[in-house]
Design a protein around this motif. Structure first.
Motif, short mmCIF file in Angstrom:
data_model
loop_
_atom_site.label_atom_id
_atom_site.label_comp_id
_atom_site.label_asym_id
_atom_site.label_seq_id
_atom_site.Cartn_x
_atom_site.Cartn_y
_atom_site.Cartn_z
N PHE A 9 113.43 26.86 133.19
CA PHE A 9 113.10 28.13 133.82
C PHE A 9 111.77 28.67 133.30
O PHE A 9 110.90 29.06 134.08
N LEU A 10 111.58 28.68 131.98
CA LEU A 10 110.36 29.22 131.39
C LEU A 10 109.14 28.38 131.77
O LEU A 10 108.07 28.92 132.05
N LEU A 21 103.31 20.25 129.62
CA LEU A 21 103.96 20.75 128.41
C LEU A 21 104.24 19.63 127.41
O LEU A 21 104.15 19.85 126.20
N ALA A 22 104.55 18.46 127.91
CA ALA A 22 104.78 17.32 127.01
C ALA A 22 103.52 17.06 126.19
O ALA A 22 103.58 16.87 124.97
N LYS A 23 102.39 17.11 126.86
CA LYS A 23 101.11 16.90 126.17
C LYS A 23 100.87 18.01 125.15
O LYS A 23 100.48 17.74 124.01
N LEU A 24 101.13 19.24 125.55
CA LEU A 24 100.94 20.39 124.65
C LEU A 24 101.80 20.28 123.39
O LEU A 24 101.35 20.56 122.29
N PHE A 25 103.06 19.83 123.56
CA PHE A 25 103.98 19.73 122.43
C PHE A 25 103.96 18.37 121.74
O PHE A 25 104.69 18.15 120.77
N GLY A 26 103.12 17.46 122.26
CA GLY A 26 102.98 16.15 121.61
C GLY A 26 104.18 15.24 121.76
O GLY A 26 104.52 14.50 120.83
N VAL A 27 104.83 15.31 122.91
CA VAL A 27 105.97 14.43 123.19
C VAL A 27 105.73 13.75 124.55
O VAL A 27 104.85 14.14 125.30
N GLU A 28 106.56 12.78 124.85
CA GLU A 28 106.47 12.13 126.15
C GLU A 28 107.14 13.00 127.22
O GLU A 28 108.05 13.77 126.90
N TYR A 54 106.53 30.38 124.43
CA TYR A 54 107.04 31.21 125.54
C TYR A 54 107.17 32.68 125.18
O TYR A 54 107.53 33.50 126.02
N GLU A 55 106.91 32.99 123.91
CA GLU A 55 106.96 34.38 123.43
C GLU A 55 108.35 34.99 123.64
O GLU A 55 108.52 36.09 124.16
N VAL A 56 109.37 34.21 123.22
CA VAL A 56 110.75 34.68 123.28
C VAL A 56 111.39 34.45 121.92
O VAL A 56 110.90 33.64 121.13
N SER A 57 112.47 35.14 121.66
CA SER A 57 113.18 34.94 120.38
C SER A 57 113.97 33.64 120.45
O SER A 57 114.31 33.15 121.53
N LEU A 58 114.29 33.10 119.29
CA LEU A 58 115.14 31.92 119.23
C LEU A 58 116.51 32.22 119.85
O LEU A 58 117.07 31.38 120.57
N ASP A 59 117.04 33.39 119.53
CA ASP A 59 118.33 33.77 120.10
C ASP A 59 118.29 33.75 121.62
O ASP A 59 119.18 33.20 122.27
N ASP A 60 117.25 34.36 122.20
CA ASP A 60 117.15 34.37 123.66
C ASP A 60 116.99 32.96 124.22
O ASP A 60 117.64 32.60 125.20
#
Length: 143
Positions: A9-10, A21-28, A54-60
């Motif tokens: 969703f995010l 996003l995979a590239k941004l986070f360094g994953v496939e 995503y500027e959200v809390s871990l809980d959220d």
């Protein structure tokens, strides 16, 4: 847990592809895809990174369903179309939309129709705007 659904969703809210996003986070890309479908869970460090991005809390991110509920009008349009045995294409033509996918998106709550389109639908199905927007018409009592 809502982690998988929230990640997808995010990402879609940001207008990003899985590849970006995979590239941004360094994953496939397939790794990111597995996180979004829930077949794998990222490590806690990655979850923290994504929450920051995503500027959200871990809980959220993990515990809250962040997707807004499907609007009542969307559920009602799908219900009325099916009740009257109509195809999405027939409804597209009545309302004056360009693509069949528009009705699909409206019924899924992913696209908000204009007031004019809602008025056309309400008029066509013989219901009021209040009914199509506020009431769950699938719960109507048959007489």
């Amino acid at each position: 847990m809502y982690l998988a659904e929230n990640l997808k969703f995010l990402r879609e809210q940001r207008g990003k592809t899985q590849q970006e996003l995979a590239k941004l986070f360094g994953v496939e890309q397939k790794t990111l895809s597995s996180w979004e479908c829930g077949s794998r869970t990222p490590a806690i460090g990655m979850i923290v990174e994504m929450a920051k991005y995503y500027e959200v809390s871990l809980d959220d991110l993990v515990l809250t369903d962040m997707k807004p509920p499907i609007p009542v009008y969307a559920l009602n349009i799908a219900y009325l179309r099916k009740k009257y045995g109509m195809t999405q294409q027939e409804l597209v033509e009545i309302v004056g939309l360009k693509h069949k996918s528009s009705i699909s998106l409206i019924e899924a709550g992913k696209y908000e129709p204009s007031i004019e389109k809602l008025e056309k639908l309400a008029d066509f199905f013989g219901v009021t705007m209040d009914q199509i927007v506020k009431q769950d018409l699938s719960q109507e009592v048959s007489e």
